[in-house]
Write a protein that holds these residues in place. Sequence first.
Motif, short mmCIF file in Angstrom:
data_model
loop_
_atom_site.label_atom_id
_atom_site.label_comp_id
_atom_site.label_asym_id
_atom_site.label_seq_id
_atom_site.Cartn_x
_atom_site.Cartn_y
_atom_site.Cartn_z
N ILE A 40 0.84 -1.21 0.00
CA ILE A 40 0.00 0.00 0.00
C ILE A 40 0.87 1.25 0.00
CG2 ILE A 40 -1.67 1.35 1.35
CD1 ILE A 40 -3.00 -1.33 2.10
N ASN A 41 1.95 1.25 0.77
CA ASN A 41 2.85 2.40 0.79
C ASN A 41 3.55 2.62 -0.55
OD1 ASN A 41 2.33 3.37 3.38
ND2 ASN A 41 3.84 2.03 4.31
N ARG A 42 3.71 1.57 -1.32
CA ARG A 42 4.34 1.70 -2.64
C ARG A 42 3.35 2.12 -3.72
NH1 ARG A 42 6.98 -3.97 -2.78
NH2 ARG A 42 8.04 -3.52 -4.71
N TYR A 43 2.08 2.11 -3.40
CA TYR A 43 1.05 2.49 -4.36
C TYR A 43 1.10 4.01 -4.52
CZ TYR A 43 -3.62 3.02 -6.39
OH TYR A 43 -4.69 3.34 -7.21
N ALA A 44 1.50 4.47 -5.69
CA ALA A 44 1.76 5.89 -5.94
C ALA A 44 0.53 6.78 -5.77
CB ALA A 44 2.34 6.06 -7.34
N ARG A 45 -0.65 6.23 -5.90
CA ARG A 45 -1.87 7.04 -5.81
C ARG A 45 -2.49 7.06 -4.41
NH1 ARG A 45 -4.15 7.85 -11.41
NH2 ARG A 45 -2.46 7.10 -12.71
N MET A 69 -11.06 8.04 -4.47
CA MET A 69 -11.50 7.68 -5.83
C MET A 69 -11.81 6.19 -5.91
SD MET A 69 -11.33 10.54 -7.30
CE MET A 69 -11.07 10.60 -9.03
N PRO A 70 -12.82 5.81 -6.71
CA PRO A 70 -13.19 4.39 -6.82
C PRO A 70 -12.06 3.50 -7.34
CG PRO A 70 -14.87 5.78 -7.82
CD PRO A 70 -13.73 6.67 -7.46
N PHE A 71 -11.25 4.01 -8.27
CA PHE A 71 -10.19 3.18 -8.82
C PHE A 71 -9.16 2.80 -7.76
CE2 PHE A 71 -8.41 7.42 -9.51
CZ PHE A 71 -7.09 7.26 -9.10
N LYS A 72 -8.98 3.63 -6.74
CA LYS A 72 -8.02 3.32 -5.66
C LYS A 72 -8.49 2.09 -4.89
CE LYS A 72 -6.39 8.02 -4.85
NZ LYS A 72 -6.22 9.07 -3.83
N ARG A 73 -9.79 2.02 -4.63
CA ARG A 73 -10.36 0.88 -3.92
C ARG A 73 -10.04 -0.41 -4.67
NH1 ARG A 73 -14.81 -2.45 -3.95
NH2 ARG A 73 -15.81 -2.80 -1.96
N HIS A 74 -10.27 -0.40 -5.97
CA HIS A 74 -10.03 -1.60 -6.78
C HIS A 74 -8.53 -1.90 -6.92
CE1 HIS A 74 -14.25 -1.84 -7.62
NE2 HIS A 74 -14.26 -0.59 -8.05
N ASN A 91 -12.86 -6.74 0.38
CA ASN A 91 -12.60 -5.32 0.18
C ASN A 91 -13.80 -4.51 0.66
OD1 ASN A 91 -11.83 -2.79 -0.65
ND2 ASN A 91 -11.05 -3.48 -2.62
N ARG A 92 -13.66 -3.93 1.84
CA ARG A 92 -14.73 -3.12 2.44
C ARG A 92 -14.31 -1.66 2.52
NH1 ARG A 92 -15.67 -7.88 6.52
NH2 ARG A 92 -17.00 -9.17 5.22
N ILE A 93 -13.44 -1.25 1.63
CA ILE A 93 -13.00 0.14 1.58
C ILE A 93 -14.14 0.98 1.00
CG2 ILE A 93 -11.35 1.76 0.59
CD1 ILE A 93 -9.35 -0.59 0.43
N ASP A 94 -14.46 2.08 1.65
CA ASP A 94 -15.49 3.00 1.17
C ASP A 94 -14.85 4.07 0.30
OD1 ASP A 94 -17.58 1.75 2.60
OD2 ASP A 94 -17.11 2.91 4.41
#
Length: 179
Positions: A40-45, A69-74, A91-94
């Motif tokens: 997650i820390n390496r995820y640039a967005r 943003m929705p794309f971040k959840r996915h 995945n229960r991220i809102d």
Amino acid sequence: MKARRLQFGGTVAALLLLALPLQAQDRRDERVGIDIVREINRYARFTIFDDVTAHVENGVVTLTGKVTMPFKRHDIGRRVAAIDGVSEVRNRIDVLPVSQFDEELRYKIARAIYRNPSFFHYASMANPPIHIIVENGRVTLTGVVNSDVERMLARSLATGWGELSLTSRLRTDAEMPGD
């Protein structure tokens, strides 16, 4: 009497044999958790305006939190699913609602906190530790700071920008589980 001892001894041995795989699974889950944090820390967005928590049990990962943003959840769900040792991702991220007011509030609070000399050392990090979640004008601060003084200062700096409420879930290094 001897039969009881054997039975008791057999029960203890069985419990020990059951405990060994559980300890090994706990270590695997801990390793998966470390890999999730790294991924997650390496995820640039992933920004200071997002907050994600992962719970791992027997290789099943439950993701919670909020992203802008929705794309971040996915993307985050897909990245976590690819980690070795993950058998399932729940995945229960809102996704936070789109709001110009919330967006402006995020940036005002981020500038107030990270431009303060007490937080310069955090601002220069690739992944600053204080996250600012704004949902319908309600602000939540999450993350980890060095001390109670920093926690109180961050809360103070985040106040007075037109927010409807402010909740601080900031924790200090001392409150974090041992590494």
